[in-house]
Enzyme design. Structure first.
Site, PDB file in Angstrom:
ATOM      1  N   HIS A  83       8.769  -0.353  -0.867  1.00 40.92           N
ATOM      2  CA  HIS A  83       9.305   0.202   0.386  1.00 40.92           C
ATOM      3  C   HIS A  83      10.792   0.513   0.222  1.00 40.92           C
ATOM      4  CE1 HIS A  83      10.718  -0.401   4.744  1.00 40.92           C
ATOM      5  NE2 HIS A  83      10.293   0.845   4.602  1.00 40.92           N
TER       6      HIS A  83
ATOM      7  N   HIS B  77      10.798  -6.657   4.967  1.00 43.61           N
ATOM      8  CA  HIS B  77      10.020  -6.068   6.079  1.00 43.61           C
ATOM      9  C   HIS B  77       8.556  -6.487   5.984  1.00 43.61           C
ATOM     10  CE1 HIS B  77      13.320  -3.206   4.927  1.00 43.61           C
ATOM     11  NE2 HIS B  77      13.667  -3.531   6.152  1.00 43.61           N
TER      12      HIS B  77
HETATM   13  S1  FES Z   1      11.729  -3.603   1.301  1.00 46.15           S
HETATM   14 FE1  FES Z   1       9.813  -4.587   1.205  1.00 46.15          FE
HETATM   15  S2  FES Z   1       8.839  -4.118   3.050  1.00 46.15           S
HETATM   16 FE2  FES Z   1      10.752  -3.139   3.175  1.00 46.15          FE
END
Ligand code: FES
Length: 177
Positions: free
Chosen positions: A103, A122
Site C-alpha cells: 500500500h 493501515h
Molecule cells: S502502508 Fe500498509 S496498509 Fe497502508
C-alpha cells in the site's frame, strides 16, 4: 486531388504492409509470451544469488530478517511448519517475502498465530502461506515473494529472485550508481 487507380493501389498496399509490420510488434504473440514465461518471476532481470540461512536453523513461526535483492529491501524468511505453496527445504515449508507493504511501504509484521503479515499503518493483512496474497485492508497487491532455492548437500537456502514488484520501485533491481 485525384489519385489514379494505379497510385491508389500502390498507396494502400504500402499502408497495409506498414500496418502488418506494426501490428506484429504490438499484438500479443504467444511464442514470445511462452519464451518470457520460462523463468517465472525473473522477467529478464539479473537477480543475485544470496545465501539467507540454513534450513536446520529455522524455527517454526519465527521470522528471520534479511535483505534482497539489495540492502535497502527488507525481507522475512518464514518456516511455516507445514507444506506450503512455493516452499523449499526438507519439508517444503520455507518461504520468504518482501516486508514492505504494497500500500504505502510500511514494514509488515509476521504473526505466527494467524500465519499472516500485518501492516501496522493501515492494517492490511497478507497470507504468508498463499503467495503473500492480500487478505484485507488498503493494499491492492500481494506481498512480493522472494524466490528461494534449497541445497540439500549443505542445508543452505539462497534467495534467487523476486515475484512481484517491491514497493516504491520501478524495477526490483535498482540501476547501478
Ligand atoms: S502502508 Fe500498509 S496498509 Fe497502508
Amino acid at each position: 486531388m485525384k489519385l489514379s487507380r494505379r497510385r491508389f493501389l500502390a498507396f494502400t498496399g504500402t499502408t497495409a504492409a506498414s500496418a502488418a509490420t506494426l501490428g506484429d510488434s504490438l499484438l500479443f504473440n504467444p511464442a514470445r509470451a511462452a519464451e518470457s514465461s520460462q523463468q517465472p518471476g525473473k522477467v529478464n532481470l539479473d537477480y543475485p544469488t544470496i545465501p539467507v540461512g540454513k534450513a536446520g536453523d529455522l524455527r517454526v513461526g519465527q521470522a528471520v530478517s534479511f535483505t534482497y535483492p539489495d540492502s535497502s529491501s527488507p525481507c522475512n524468511l518464514i518456516k511455516t511448519g507445514r507444506e506450503t505453496r512455493g516452499g523449499v527445504g526438507p519439508d517444503s515449508d520455507i518461504v520468504a517475502y518482501s516486508i514492505l507493504c504494497t500500500h504505502m511501504g510500511c514494514p509488515v509484521v509476521y504473526s505466527a498465530e494467524e500465519r499472516t503479515f500485518k501492516c501496522p499503518c493501515h492494517f492490511s493483512v497478507f497470507d504468508s502461506e498463499l503467495n503473500g496474497q492480500m487478505v484485507s485492508g488498503q493494499a491492492t497487491e500481494s506481498l512480493p515473494r522472494i524466490l528461494l532455492s534449497y541445497r540439500a548437500s549443505d542445508d543452505s537456502i539462497e534467495a534467487v529472485g523476486v515475484e512481484g514488484l517491491i514497493y516504491g520501485r520501478q524495477a526490483n533491481i535498482l540501476p547501478s550508481a
